[in-house]
Design a protein around this motif. Structure first.
Motif, PDB file in Angstrom:
ATOM      1  N   ILE A 490     -18.255  -9.188   2.682  1.00 26.54           N
ATOM      2  CA  ILE A 490     -18.649 -10.570   2.967  1.00 26.54           C
ATOM      3  C   ILE A 490     -20.006 -10.597   3.674  1.00 26.54           C
ATOM      4  O   ILE A 490     -20.883 -11.423   3.356  1.00 26.54           O
ATOM      5  CB  ILE A 490     -17.575 -11.268   3.818  1.00 26.54           C
ATOM      6  CG1 ILE A 490     -16.264 -11.391   3.028  1.00 26.54           C
ATOM      7  CG2 ILE A 490     -18.063 -12.631   4.284  1.00 26.54           C
ATOM      8  CD1 ILE A 490     -16.367 -12.232   1.785  1.00 26.54           C
ATOM      9  N   ARG A 494     -23.460 -12.435   2.334  1.00 26.60           N
ATOM     10  CA  ARG A 494     -24.188 -13.445   3.117  1.00 26.60           C
ATOM     11  C   ARG A 494     -25.634 -13.016   3.392  1.00 26.60           C
ATOM     12  O   ARG A 494     -26.548 -13.850   3.379  1.00 26.60           O
ATOM     13  CB  ARG A 494     -23.453 -13.666   4.451  1.00 26.60           C
ATOM     14  CG  ARG A 494     -22.018 -14.147   4.343  1.00 26.60           C
ATOM     15  CD  ARG A 494     -21.896 -15.476   3.655  1.00 26.60           C
ATOM     16  NE  ARG A 494     -20.518 -15.970   3.683  1.00 26.60           N
ATOM     17  CZ  ARG A 494     -20.070 -16.961   2.942  1.00 26.60           C
ATOM     18  NH1 ARG A 494     -20.885 -17.550   2.063  1.00 26.60           N
ATOM     19  NH2 ARG A 494     -18.810 -17.367   3.023  1.00 26.60           N
ATOM     20  N   ARG A 495     -25.836 -11.737   3.589  1.00 29.56           N
ATOM     21  CA  ARG A 495     -27.151 -11.272   4.005  1.00 29.56           C
ATOM     22  C   ARG A 495     -28.089 -11.028   2.817  1.00 29.56           C
ATOM     23  O   ARG A 495     -29.281 -11.394   2.878  1.00 29.56           O
ATOM     24  CB  ARG A 495     -27.025  -9.991   4.825  1.00 29.56           C
ATOM     25  CG  ARG A 495     -28.363  -9.439   5.307  1.00 29.56           C
ATOM     26  CD  ARG A 495     -28.163  -8.179   6.132  1.00 29.56           C
ATOM     27  NE  ARG A 495     -27.375  -8.427   7.345  1.00 29.56           N
ATOM     28  CZ  ARG A 495     -27.078  -7.480   8.241  1.00 29.56           C
ATOM     29  NH1 ARG A 495     -27.522  -6.236   8.049  1.00 29.56           N
ATOM     30  NH2 ARG A 495     -26.354  -7.764   9.298  1.00 29.56           N
ATOM     31  N   GLU A 498     -26.584 -14.266  -1.061  1.00 34.07           N
ATOM     32  CA  GLU A 498     -26.574 -15.725  -0.923  1.00 34.07           C
ATOM     33  C   GLU A 498     -27.974 -16.334  -0.804  1.00 34.07           C
ATOM     34  O   GLU A 498     -28.251 -17.369  -1.443  1.00 34.07           O
ATOM     35  CB  GLU A 498     -25.716 -16.120   0.280  1.00 34.07           C
ATOM     36  CG  GLU A 498     -25.421 -17.612   0.362  1.00 34.07           C
ATOM     37  CD  GLU A 498     -24.406 -17.914   1.446  1.00 34.07           C
ATOM     38  OE1 GLU A 498     -23.617 -18.872   1.277  1.00 34.07           O
ATOM     39  OE2 GLU A 498     -24.402 -17.201   2.484  1.00 34.07           O
ATOM     40  N   GLU A 511     -13.091 -15.059   0.860  1.00 31.70           N
ATOM     41  CA  GLU A 511     -12.859 -14.123   1.947  1.00 31.70           C
ATOM     42  C   GLU A 511     -11.369 -13.835   2.094  1.00 31.70           C
ATOM     43  O   GLU A 511     -10.529 -14.602   1.603  1.00 31.70           O
ATOM     44  CB  GLU A 511     -13.413 -14.697   3.250  1.00 31.70           C
ATOM     45  CG  GLU A 511     -14.882 -15.058   3.202  1.00 31.70           C
ATOM     46  CD  GLU A 511     -15.405 -15.528   4.544  1.00 31.70           C
ATOM     47  OE1 GLU A 511     -14.773 -15.190   5.568  1.00 31.70           O
ATOM     48  OE2 GLU A 511     -16.436 -16.227   4.576  1.00 31.70           O
TER      49      GLU A 511
END
Length: 518
Positions: A490, A494-495, A498, A511
């Motif tokens: 996850i 996100r890093r 996304e 998630e």
């Protein structure tokens, strides 16, 4: 629910008949009035209740509609309705579907014990078949439970002989693992009894002699699982089934060579899974359009007519490499391709194309999967499918061995030679933080002009709190290492991913459930 609605209907009809019988001027009503004068109210009510309890005549519906309503009920509900309705008693003897199992017969192992259950099971099945006339029976299903004694196989022969009639269309016989071996009497399908059969499903039995087998001219689907049958016996069975459209053979370990004769002009689906001794699959059916094969043994595939092939599923190690190198020339008209593999060496870059391929699903689920595998090499597969619309990838690893993006995030590779103009939907299940997987995902995001939605799912519990079968209301606990990898996945999404997703693309990140945080 079906039985509840039926009982309500019967109650309403009883009330209507009472009102009609008591209406002024009615001949029945005058007779009822005289009767009431002669008997006390208690006698009248008692007689009425006793009569209704004994047998209800049923509402004034045409007989064919009444039979149709009854045929829609599950077997247990249909039997109960027959005990209170004269209209249903006749249709019960012609009920089109008979399903015999512990569940359908309402047997509880804890209440009777295994020895008692075997006797009760045999008694109930025998009684129902004795009541059934055999007329109108379309579907027969027998799920022989584990507590059934092998010495009682003589009853099984008798049940099949009684139930199988020239009008029967579907036969399912499933036996649980037992020490004894049951030989299915193929003679039951002779003398006209098998001419109406459309579907046969056999599990854990033997099918040997085919010398007396009659013509199965109506058979369209044959499903054999863990059946002791040789390749020659199966071929003889197929030669008597010229209308066959679907053939499924699973874990039939006595078959060495599976030959599908060219006489099967209607066969469109072939499924072969397992089979420890299987060496050759020789298909001569000219119109096969869907083929599913699973098994790690080295089986030689001889598919004479492959231009018709539209859908293919392969479940064995090296299937991705095999598909990329062999299939474009063998099956150029593939539309849907599903590959499941436990070991892969990489996906090469070749000039051959899957010009018509629209749906691709790849599952790489070795435990552990090869740490040297480069997920980005799958871009070569995507580049070879210019018409691809959906791509599903499952990369389950119980213990992630690949280089993590958090260990080395420098020099992320890019493949700028191709763009995808048809790909609309991408799903990656059990996403991990492997660097090459992040690179593959970024390739899809940055090089696909037609992308509409992307779903990235971190590892989840085997049984989730939202699952219908989960009565605990909580997710099944995840292994600590898997849960930690899910959280790293996850974070990687996100890093690194996304921020690169265009606003026109719907990104869904799944998630692990918060149940696992406790």
């Amino acid at each position: 629910m079906g039985q509840l609605h039926l009982l309500r209907l019967m109650s309403m009809q009883r009330q209507r008949r009472r009102r009609e019988a008591q209406a002024p001027g009615s001949r029945d009503g005058m007779f009822a009035s005289r009767t009431k004068r002669k008997r006390s109210p208690c006698q009248q009510d008692g007689d009425s209740l006793a009569h209704e309890k004994k047998m209800y005549r049923g509402p004034g519906l045409p007989e064919d509609i009444w039979h149709h309503i009854h045929s829609l009920l599950p077997m247990r509900d249909a039997a109960r309705a027959a005990s209170v309705s004269r209209a249903f008693l006749h249709s019960w003897r012609c009920h089109p579907t008979l399903t015999f199992s512990s569940e359908s017969l309402g047997l509880n192992e804890n209440a009777c014990g295994k020895d008692g259950l075997a006797s009760v099971f045999s008694s109930k099945v025998g009684h129902i078949l004795a009541m059934h006339s055999g007329i109108g029976l379309k579907t027969l299903q027998i799920h022989v439970p584990s507590y059934f004694n092998t010495k009682d196989y003589c009853y099984l022969n008798s049940w099949l002989q009684t139930a199988l009639t020239p009008g029967t269309e579907e036969l399912t016989l499933i036996l649980h693992p037992l020490k004894g071996k049951y030989n299915f009497p193929d003679s039951l399908l002779s003398n006209g009894s098998g001419e109406s059969i459309r579907y046969i499903h056999l599990v854990r039995c033997s099918f040997h002699s085919a010398a007396t087998l009659g013509c199965l001219r109506s058979l369209t689907r044959l499903h054999l699982c863990l059946v002791r049958i040789t390749g020659e016996e199966l071929e003889c069975l197929l030669c008597n089934s010229l209308a066959l459209e679907r053939l499924e053979v699973r874990y039939c370990n006595r078959i060495v060579c599976l030959k599908v004769p060219c006489r099967l002009q209607q066969l469109s689906y072939l499924e072969v899974i397992g089979g420890g001794r299987l060496e050759v699959i020789d298909n001569e059916a000219p119109n096969l359009s869907s083929f599913m094969f699973g098994g790690d043994n080295d089986v030689r595939l001889s598919l004479s007519e492959t231009l018709q092939m539209k859908r293919l599923t392969i479940q064995r190690s090296g299937s991705v490499f095999y598909a990329r190198t062999k299939l474009p020339s063998m099956m150029p008209n593939l539309v849907a391709l599903t590959l499941r593999s436990g070991r892969e060496a990489g996906t090469p870059m070749l000039h051959s194309k899957f010009l018509h391929l629209r749906h691709l699903s790849i599952s790489l689920n070795g435990v552990p999967f090869s740490p040297g595998y480069d997920y980005l090499s799958l871009a070569n597969f995507l580049n070879a499918a210019p018409s691809l619309e959906t791509f599903h990838l499952d990369v389950w690893q119980q213990h992630m061995k690949h280089v993590s993006i958090f260990t080395d995030s420098s020099d992320l590779r890019q493949n700028e030679e191709h763009q995808h103009h048809s790909l609309k939907s991408v799903t990656i299940k059990d996403f991990c933080c492997a660097k090459s997987l992040v690179e593959l995902t970024l390739h899809v995001v940055e090089r696909t002009t037609s992308l509409e939605c992307m779903t990235l799912e971190a590892p989840q519990s085997i049984l989730r709190c939202s699952d219908r079968d989960n009565k605990s209301g909580r997710c099944f606990p995840m292994d600590r290492d898997v849960l930690m990898e899910a959280r790293r996945a996850i974070l990687a999404i996100r890093r690194y991913i996304e921020p690169k997703v265009p606003s026109t693309v719907k990104l869904q990140v799944l998630e692990p459930c918060s149940c696992n945080d406790v």
